[in-house]
Design an enzyme around this catalytic site. Structure first.
Site, PDB file in Angstrom:
ATOM      1  N   ASN A  11       0.854  -1.188   0.000  1.00  0.00           N
ATOM      2  CA  ASN A  11       0.000   0.000   0.000  1.00  0.00           C
ATOM      3  C   ASN A  11       0.891   1.239   0.000  1.00  0.00           C
ATOM      4  O   ASN A  11       1.418   1.626   1.029  1.00  0.00           O
ATOM      5  CB  ASN A  11      -0.913  -0.025   1.233  1.00  0.00           C
ATOM      6  CG  ASN A  11      -1.810   1.210   1.298  1.00  0.00           C
ATOM      7  OD1 ASN A  11      -1.799   2.041   0.390  1.00  0.00           O
ATOM      8  ND2 ASN A  11      -2.568   1.330   2.375  1.00  0.00           N
ATOM      9  N   LYS A  13      -0.004   4.203  -0.346  1.00  0.00           N
ATOM     10  CA  LYS A  13      -0.687   5.406   0.181  1.00  0.00           C
ATOM     11  C   LYS A  13      -0.451   6.571  -0.797  1.00  0.00           C
ATOM     12  O   LYS A  13      -0.341   6.324  -1.993  1.00  0.00           O
ATOM     13  CB  LYS A  13      -0.239   5.686   1.615  1.00  0.00           C
ATOM     14  CG  LYS A  13      -0.417   4.438   2.487  1.00  0.00           C
ATOM     15  CD  LYS A  13      -0.303   4.659   3.967  1.00  0.00           C
ATOM     16  CE  LYS A  13      -0.511   3.324   4.682  1.00  0.00           C
ATOM     17  NZ  LYS A  13      -0.513   3.446   6.144  1.00  0.00           N
ATOM     18  N   HIS A  96      -9.816   1.106   4.507  1.00  0.00           N
ATOM     19  CA  HIS A  96      -8.563   1.322   5.239  1.00  0.00           C
ATOM     20  C   HIS A  96      -8.848   2.258   6.418  1.00  0.00           C
ATOM     21  O   HIS A  96      -9.674   3.163   6.315  1.00  0.00           O
ATOM     22  CB  HIS A  96      -7.501   1.927   4.313  1.00  0.00           C
ATOM     23  CG  HIS A  96      -6.143   1.917   4.944  1.00  0.00           C
ATOM     24  ND1 HIS A  96      -5.747   2.862   5.854  1.00  0.00           N
ATOM     25  CD2 HIS A  96      -5.105   1.050   4.828  1.00  0.00           C
ATOM     26  CE1 HIS A  96      -4.516   2.576   6.266  1.00  0.00           C
ATOM     27  NE2 HIS A  96      -4.104   1.487   5.657  1.00  0.00           N
ATOM     28  N   GLU A  98      -7.329   4.705   7.526  1.00  0.00           N
ATOM     29  CA  GLU A  98      -7.148   6.133   7.231  1.00  0.00           C
ATOM     30  C   GLU A  98      -8.385   6.703   6.544  1.00  0.00           C
ATOM     31  O   GLU A  98      -8.726   7.871   6.721  1.00  0.00           O
ATOM     32  CB  GLU A  98      -5.876   6.329   6.386  1.00  0.00           C
ATOM     33  CG  GLU A  98      -4.632   6.127   7.248  1.00  0.00           C
ATOM     34  CD  GLU A  98      -3.420   5.576   6.527  1.00  0.00           C
ATOM     35  OE1 GLU A  98      -3.361   5.645   5.288  1.00  0.00           O
ATOM     36  OE2 GLU A  98      -2.520   5.048   7.218  1.00  0.00           O
ATOM     37  N   GLU A 168      -5.670  -4.907  10.345  1.00  0.00           N
ATOM     38  CA  GLU A 168      -4.684  -3.844  10.562  1.00  0.00           C
ATOM     39  C   GLU A 168      -5.014  -3.088  11.849  1.00  0.00           C
ATOM     40  O   GLU A 168      -5.823  -2.149  11.818  1.00  0.00           O
ATOM     41  CB  GLU A 168      -4.708  -2.857   9.387  1.00  0.00           C
ATOM     42  CG  GLU A 168      -4.281  -3.444   8.068  1.00  0.00           C
ATOM     43  CD  GLU A 168      -3.635  -2.394   7.169  1.00  0.00           C
ATOM     44  OE1 GLU A 168      -2.566  -2.700   6.618  1.00  0.00           O
ATOM     45  OE2 GLU A 168      -4.165  -1.277   7.038  1.00  0.00           O
ATOM     46  N   GLY A 174       2.177   2.483  10.862  1.00  0.00           N
ATOM     47  CA  GLY A 174       3.117   3.596  10.773  1.00  0.00           C
ATOM     48  C   GLY A 174       3.819   3.921  12.075  1.00  0.00           C
ATOM     49  O   GLY A 174       4.449   4.969  12.198  1.00  0.00           O
ATOM     50  N   SER A 213       3.199  -1.947  10.404  1.00  0.00           N
ATOM     51  CA  SER A 213       4.643  -1.999  10.673  1.00  0.00           C
ATOM     52  C   SER A 213       5.290  -3.320  10.266  1.00  0.00           C
ATOM     53  O   SER A 213       6.218  -3.796  10.929  1.00  0.00           O
ATOM     54  CB  SER A 213       4.936  -1.666  12.140  1.00  0.00           C
ATOM     55  OG  SER A 213       4.527  -0.340  12.427  1.00  0.00           O
TER      56      SER A 213
END
Ligand code: 13P
Length: 250
Positions: A11, A13, A96, A98, A168, A174, A213
């Site tokens: 991904n 992003k 996702h 985000e 996730e 991150g 991560s």
């Protein structure tokens, strides 16, 4: 049923222009290791055509990072499943964290997106996972399974075999603080159990990825867990050498 082949989904992003994507893909193509995994790049939509061309002689698959719940029409800024397929994508990330957090995407919307993707013939990678506060009070299984069931509420048993789920945990994204292999397996097993309830014999074919991560040093142990069938990788997916190392570890 034997374990499905792992999927290493990258991904990117909001990173890499089409020119940068081409350079990256050309380098990857010349370093592709022998791997038991399927490799797929979830790229910004504007990069997909360039990637399809640069990777035309490889087995690397492509995907979008989101997909519209609508087929076409007055939806400014949206990209349909048909459009993604047309530029060579096979996958689309949906839900996702985000997008859930910063774009107000509810599990209801995620469900509609998953259905739109499957109806068009695109494989949705449906993301679920708890935040830190839920983890700290030990509510991760209940929270994640509720989110999963809501996010799959429009996916029928006829389509279930094509699904990919990504667990996730938000606190691992991150942060450099990956879940342990045991934590990843605990949730993957719980997700598998919920899928069994929803989709019976098709559940064993659904690939469940872990994301958060993931890097060359931890991917092998996490993906060796019985219910983990690959990884969805953010930061470490931007660097060709890391991707080569991760693919080689699977
Ligand atoms: P990181 O690998 O950067 O933690 O990101 C994970 C992720 O969000 C993949 O979708």
């Amino acid at each position: 049923m034997s374990k499905p082949a792992p999927l290493l989904a990258l991904n990117w992003k909001m990173n890499k222009t089409p020119a940068e994507a081409t350079t990256w893909a050309t380098e990857l193509a010349s370093h592709l290791p022998r791997t038991g995994a399927e490799l797929a790049i979830m790229a910004p939509a504007v990069d997909l055509s360039a990637l399809a061309w640069a990777l035309r002689d490889t087995a690397v698959a492509l995907g979008g990072q989101d997909v519209s719940q609508h087929e076409s029409g007055a939806h400014t800024g949206e990209i349909s499943a048909g459009m993604l397929l047309n530029v060579g994508a096979r996958y689309a990330v949906v839900g996702h964290s985000e997008r859930r957090e910063y774009h107000a995407e509810t599990s209801g919307v995620v469900a509609a997106k998953a259905r739109a993707a499957l109806t068009a013939g695109l494989v949705p990678i449906v993301c679920v996972g708890e935040g830190l506060e839920v983890r700290e009070r030990g509510g991760q299984i209940e929270y994640t399974l509720d989110q999963l069931r809501e996010s799959l509420s429009q996916v029928s048993i006829d389509n279930a075999g094509a699904l990919v789920i990504a667990y996730e945990p938000v606190w691992a994204i991150g942060t450099g603080l990956a879940a342990t292999a045991a934590d990843a397996e605990e949730l993957a097993a719980a997700i598998r159990g919920a899928l069994d309830g929803l989709y019976r014999e098709y559940a064993s074919g659904v690939r469940i990825l872990y994301g958060g991560s993931v890097k060359p040093g931890n991917i092998a142990e996490i993906c060796a867990q019985p219910n983990v069938n690959g990884a969805l990788v953010g930061g470490a997916s931007l660097d060709v050498a890391s991707v080569v190392a991760m693919a080689a570890a699977l």
